[in-house]
Scaffold this active site. Structure first.
Site, PDB file in Angstrom:
ATOM      1  N   ASP A   1       0.388  -1.083  -0.207  1.00  0.00           N
ATOM      2  CA  ASP A   1       0.011   0.527   0.241  1.00  0.00           C
ATOM      3  C   ASP A   1       1.038   1.446  -0.043  1.00  0.00           C
ATOM      4  OD1 ASP A   1      -2.905   2.169   0.621  1.00  0.00           O
ATOM      5  OD2 ASP A   1      -1.693   1.784   2.902  1.00  0.00           O
TER       6      ASP A   1
ATOM      7  N   ASP B   1      -0.380   5.087   1.228  1.00  0.00           N
ATOM      8  CA  ASP B   1      -0.234   6.474   2.166  1.00  0.00           C
ATOM      9  C   ASP B   1      -0.732   5.336   3.723  1.00  0.00           C
ATOM     10  OD1 ASP B   1      -1.323   8.478   0.485  1.00  0.00           O
ATOM     11  OD2 ASP B   1      -2.992   7.490  -0.039  1.00  0.00           O
TER      12      ASP B   1
END
Length: 284
Positions: free
Chosen positions: A48, A50
């Site tokens: 991922d 963020d």
């Protein structure tokens, strides 16, 4: 914002041409790029972006470019659950109306700090033998934010593929954000289900390679990282950021529905926690 803030900023290549609007962007991207990846990789690792690669949420950080570094209440009130992508389209339109430029946005992205130990983890992956790791990024941010940060950090070449919401600047200098795809998943926001991305990618690459990966890893933090981690098998490893939503959802699932979440779970505080487990697994 003064020009002096931006004098060290990376200038990216021109954005790609407009894609056909109604075709499956997900299928097109996979078909055009994944076949060029070496079929000899032993492991597949998803990241991922963020609050996983970077230690903030890029959509929140972009508010620094707004007048007074905050958004007006009328704009914030337009957010609706499950439709965050549409909300961010309005935010980016507002910023453009306030005179925020491409350079302003890029430099905000470039200044976001990496999560603890993440650059050390990337260095570990880069120095492994060529047949070890196929590295993929899957994020509900957007192409411009992610590319700006990765290039500034000098790690863009590590990632074989990036799946995220398309974002390009139009002739008026506005960053135009579009949804990645549509899907039927009830857990995820309307514009992206990461489990669909992970399942499709693994299925396609397994077919191209003619064999499965030895193990699949997923490194994330948020609730939308829990959904793709559900698709992992018992030999695979989920790396949730400790005490973040992904970790809490895995823990709750283990308690409420034993056996539902199949992957080995290794919480991390630093990227070095991930390295420690990967070192053991690649040596097996």
């Amino acid at each position: 914002m003064g020009d002096s803030i931006f004098n060290c900023c990376y200038v990216p290549p021109q954005p790609p041409g407009k894609e056909e609007h109604r075709r499956s962007r997900r299928t097109e991207i996979m078909a055009s790029h994944s076949a060029s990846i070496s079929p000899n990789k032993r492991f597949l690792i998803f990241f991922d972006f963020d609050e996983t690669i970077v230690d903030e949420t890029s959509d929140d950080m972009v508010v620094e470019a707004a007048p007074g570094q905050h958004l007006p209440g009328w704009l914030k009130d337009t957010y609706r659950p499950g439709r965050y992508n549409e909300y961010m389209q309005r935010v980016l339109a507002y910023l453009a109306e306030q005179g925020v430029t491409e350079s302003d946005l890029r430099c905000i992205m470039e200044k976001i700090p990496a999560s603890p130990g993440m650059l050390t983890l990337f260095q570990f992956l880069r120095t492994r033998p060529a047949h070890d790791f196929e590295v993929v990024l899957v994020s509900d941010a957007n192409t411009f934010f992610i590319e700006a940060w990765l290039r500034r950090a000098g790690v863009r070449q590590l990632f074989h593929r990036i799946f995220t919401n398309p974002a390009t600047f139009n002739k008026n200098g506005r960053l135009v954000l579009r949804p990645f795809h549509s899907h039927e998943c009830q857990r995820c926001p309307d514009n992206m289900c990461k489990q669909v991305v992970v399942r499709d990618y693994v299925a396609r690459r397994t077919q191209e390679r003619g064999r499965p990966y030895q193990r699949i890893f997923y490194v994330g933090d948020g609730a939308n990282d829990f959904c793709p981690a559900l698709s992992l098998g018992p030999r695979d490893v989920a790396f949730p950021r400790r005490d973040f939503p992904m970790h809490r959802l895995i823990t709750e699932t283990h308690e409420a529905m034993p056996g539902e979440f199949k992957a080995v779970t290794v919480p991390w505080v630093s990227g070095e926690d991930v390295i420690m487990r990967l070192r053991k697994l690649v040596a097996e």
